[in-house]
Design a protein around this motif. Structure first.
Motif, mmCIF file in Angstrom:
data_model
loop_
_atom_site.group_PDB
_atom_site.id
_atom_site.type_symbol
_atom_site.label_atom_id
_atom_site.label_comp_id
_atom_site.label_asym_id
_atom_site.label_seq_id
_atom_site.Cartn_x
_atom_site.Cartn_y
_atom_site.Cartn_z
ATOM 1 N N ALA A 53 0.718 -1.196 0.010
ATOM 2 C CA ALA A 53 -0.029 0.012 0.199
ATOM 3 C C ALA A 53 0.911 1.054 0.133
ATOM 4 C CB ALA A 53 -0.779 -0.042 1.283
ATOM 5 N N HIS A 54 2.298 1.057 -0.043
ATOM 6 C CA HIS A 54 3.058 2.280 0.015
ATOM 7 C C HIS A 54 4.463 2.032 -0.244
ATOM 8 C CE1 HIS A 54 3.871 6.650 1.701
ATOM 9 N NE2 HIS A 54 4.964 5.999 1.452
ATOM 10 N N THR A 55 4.780 2.517 -1.696
ATOM 11 C CA THR A 55 6.064 2.237 -2.024
ATOM 12 C C THR A 55 6.491 3.448 -2.811
ATOM 13 O OG1 THR A 55 7.922 0.634 -2.731
ATOM 14 C CG2 THR A 55 5.784 0.791 -3.857
ATOM 15 N N HIS A 56 7.662 3.303 -3.399
ATOM 16 C CA HIS A 56 8.311 4.468 -4.295
ATOM 17 C C HIS A 56 8.941 3.733 -5.332
ATOM 18 C CE1 HIS A 56 7.555 7.922 -1.472
ATOM 19 N NE2 HIS A 56 7.809 6.799 -0.582
ATOM 20 N N LEU A 57 8.049 3.433 -6.421
ATOM 21 C CA LEU A 57 8.689 2.546 -7.373
ATOM 22 C C LEU A 57 9.662 3.157 -8.415
ATOM 23 C CD1 LEU A 57 5.214 0.827 -8.857
ATOM 24 C CD2 LEU A 57 7.176 -0.300 -7.635
ATOM 25 N N ILE A 206 -1.468 11.155 2.108
ATOM 26 C CA ILE A 206 -0.628 12.117 2.407
ATOM 27 C C ILE A 206 0.418 11.517 3.502
ATOM 28 C CG2 ILE A 206 -0.574 14.154 3.747
ATOM 29 C CD1 ILE A 206 -3.423 14.621 3.485
ATOM 30 N N HIS A 207 1.757 11.872 2.902
ATOM 31 C CA HIS A 207 3.009 11.497 3.850
ATOM 32 C C HIS A 207 2.782 12.431 5.148
ATOM 33 C CE1 HIS A 207 4.816 9.293 0.634
ATOM 34 N NE2 HIS A 207 6.032 9.124 1.247
ATOM 35 N N LEU A 208 2.687 11.943 6.382
ATOM 36 C CA LEU A 208 2.653 12.622 7.456
ATOM 37 C C LEU A 208 3.475 12.328 8.632
ATOM 38 C CD1 LEU A 208 1.170 15.320 8.664
ATOM 39 C CD2 LEU A 208 -0.325 13.435 9.720
ATOM 40 N N SER A 238 -0.353 8.408 5.341
ATOM 41 C CA SER A 238 0.850 7.559 5.537
ATOM 42 C C SER A 238 1.716 7.864 6.635
ATOM 43 C CB SER A 238 1.420 7.380 4.142
ATOM 44 O OG SER A 238 0.784 6.872 3.235
ATOM 45 N N HIS A 239 2.248 6.866 7.535
ATOM 46 C CA HIS A 239 3.051 6.801 8.782
ATOM 47 C C HIS A 239 2.241 7.473 9.964
ATOM 48 C CE1 HIS A 239 6.121 5.744 6.117
ATOM 49 N NE2 HIS A 239 6.167 6.977 5.221
ATOM 50 N N ALA A 240 1.835 8.840 9.879
ATOM 51 C CA ALA A 240 1.006 9.236 11.086
ATOM 52 C C ALA A 240 1.551 8.990 12.144
ATOM 53 C CB ALA A 240 -0.398 8.683 11.142
ATOM 54 N N SER A 292 6.210 -1.116 2.083
ATOM 55 C CA SER A 292 7.632 -1.318 2.180
ATOM 56 C C SER A 292 8.362 -0.036 2.391
ATOM 57 C CB SER A 292 8.331 -1.848 1.076
ATOM 58 O OG SER A 292 7.558 -3.129 0.742
ATOM 59 N N ASP A 293 7.682 1.271 1.790
ATOM 60 C CA ASP A 293 8.177 2.414 1.610
ATOM 61 C C ASP A 293 9.268 2.175 0.638
ATOM 62 O OD1 ASP A 293 8.353 5.077 1.845
ATOM 63 O OD2 ASP A 293 8.559 5.160 3.938
ATOM 64 N N GLY A 294 10.147 2.972 0.642
ATOM 65 C CA GLY A 294 11.314 2.953 -0.532
ATOM 66 C C GLY A 294 12.125 1.676 -0.261
HETATM 67 ZN ZN LIG Z 1 6.708 7.137 1.338
#
Ligand SMILES: [Zn+2]
Length: 398
Positions: A53-57, A206-208, A238-240, A292-294
């Motif tokens: 649900a959250h990565t940076h391809l 939103i990255h928070l 995202s993150h919160a 996984s994020d980056g």
């Molecule tokens: Zn990210």
């Protein structure tokens, strides 16, 4: 159209031994006829397609030379290093997104939400690259693209207009980042992205990273705007990290409000950030997703994108150790992620899309704890990976 397939002797999400049947790419009731293809699952665990649900391809260095990381610890140093690397290392968003997607498909990751950088140096080039990959892999993996102002939006004039261009070029979701500490104007930042999302009828993510009271204040602004524009079920934070840094009363009231507005929270369970109150969030009915994020980037060298391994990290980070706990974190990396990123027809029941992962383990908890690699991945009724290896299809590019 694909041949029908019968998968015998599997444990759907760790449940009772049963058979699963897929016809024309969908889970269906099994008729009397013999299936064209039969697989004996041998008691393995069957999971629906894993959800990243959250990565940076666009920024992964998978398959490239090892990046010697000499980047300092602050967020600004990392953002600068990230922009420099894009120029100097020749990170091609199209090629790198394809590499990561193929690597994680072999783990059973079939749904990916990726934030993709938009800034005044690269414009929307990375968006265009990942859109190309998304179109190429659409039969194998669902890719959602978030237009992401990594380097700030209001502080870099022209970025907001580029975000709109990114949406026109095929981005699916409007992104945002630290409205107070990066853009230094949370109201204007959030008004801008919510208005863009409203105009194009797109979800928001939103990255928070903002801590404590500052993060809580931004979350309240996000809640207000979600309510005002009736975007329930369309917003992810995202993150919160702030949720793990508040007094119990404030934490509780924010969590209840997130549940009421159906705002999803994505956590990676990072060991270097405050842990979220995962149990409270789950018990309160907040939709929880993970990612996984980056992976292997300039921010951090870690990660291979395996979302079953992520379920293990989430459990470890939150002191969750018993079998029921591990089932919860497996749920975050499957059903929670699916709901968080708005997938439909997801799961292993009749009427769902015929995507599943067979994991050689006897129970779901064992699958999470040991993360066996020799998985079988079935996409829309077709076997695309066996023993953890891709069977064919589009190969790595470049
Ligand atoms: Zn990210």
């Amino acid at each position: 159209m694909t041949a029908d397939i019968l998968i015998r002797n599997v444990r759907p999400f760790g449940g009772q031994l049963s058979d699963l049947y897929i016809r024309d790419g969908w889970f269906a009731e099994r008729g009397r006829q013999k299936a064209a293809v039969e697989i004996d699952g041998g008691g393995q665990i069957a999971l629906p397609g894993l959800v990243e649900a959250h990565t940076h391809l666009d920024k992964t260095l998978v398959g490239m030379d090892w990046f010697e990381n000499r980047v300092g610890p602050t967020r600004n140093e990392r953002i600068l290093a990230d922009r420099r690397a894009k120029r100097e290392l020749g990170i091609d968003a199209r090629r790198q997104s394809m590499r990561q997607i193929m690597q994680t498909l072999a783990f059973g990751v079939m749904h990916v939400r990726s934030h993709v950088d938009v800034d005044t140096e690269i414009g929307i080039a990375n968006i265009e690259g990942v859109v190309e990959t998304r179109d190429k892999v659409k039969d194998l993996v669902d890719v959602q693209i978030v237009a992401f102002p990594q380097s700030g939006m209001l502080v870099r004039e022209g970025t907001l207009a580029l975000m709109e261009e990114a949406i026109k070029a095929g981005a699916d979701i409007v992104g945002g980042i630290d409205p107070a500490s990066i853009d230094r104007d949370p109201v204007r930042h959030l008004d801008a992205i919510f208005s863009l999302a409203d105009r194009y009828q797109k979800p928001i993510d939103i990255h928070l990273h903002e801590p404590g009271d500052l993060g809580a204040f931004c979350l309240e602004l996000i809640l207000e705007r979600t309510r005002a524009l009736s975007l329930q079920g369309k917003v992810m934070v995202s993150h919160a990290y702030c949720l793990g840094m508040l007094d119990p009363q404030r934490q509780r009231s924010l969590i209840d409000a997130l549940a009421a507005e159906r705002i999803a929270v994505m956590t990676v369970g990072s060991p270097s950030a405050p842990a979220l109150p995962l149990r409270v969030l789950l018990q309160s009915g907040v939709v929880m997703a993970s990612g996984s994020d980056g992976i292997q980037g300039t921010w951090e060298p870690w990660g291979n994108g395996d979302m079953l391994e992520r379920a293990k990290y989430l459990a470890q980070r939150n002191g969750m150790t018993n079998d029921a706990d591990l089932k919860e974190t497996a749920g975050i990396c499957t059903f929670g992620g699916a709901e968080g990123i708005g997938l439909t027809h997801y799961g292993l029941l009749e009427g769902c899309r015929g995507d599943l992962v067979l994991v050689p383990a006897r129970t779901l908890a064992e699958a999470v704890a040991l993360t066996p690699q020799k998985r079988t991945v079935i996409r829309r009724g077709q076997v695309v990976a066996r023993d953890g290896m891709l069977c064919g299809g589009p190969q790595h590019i470049g």
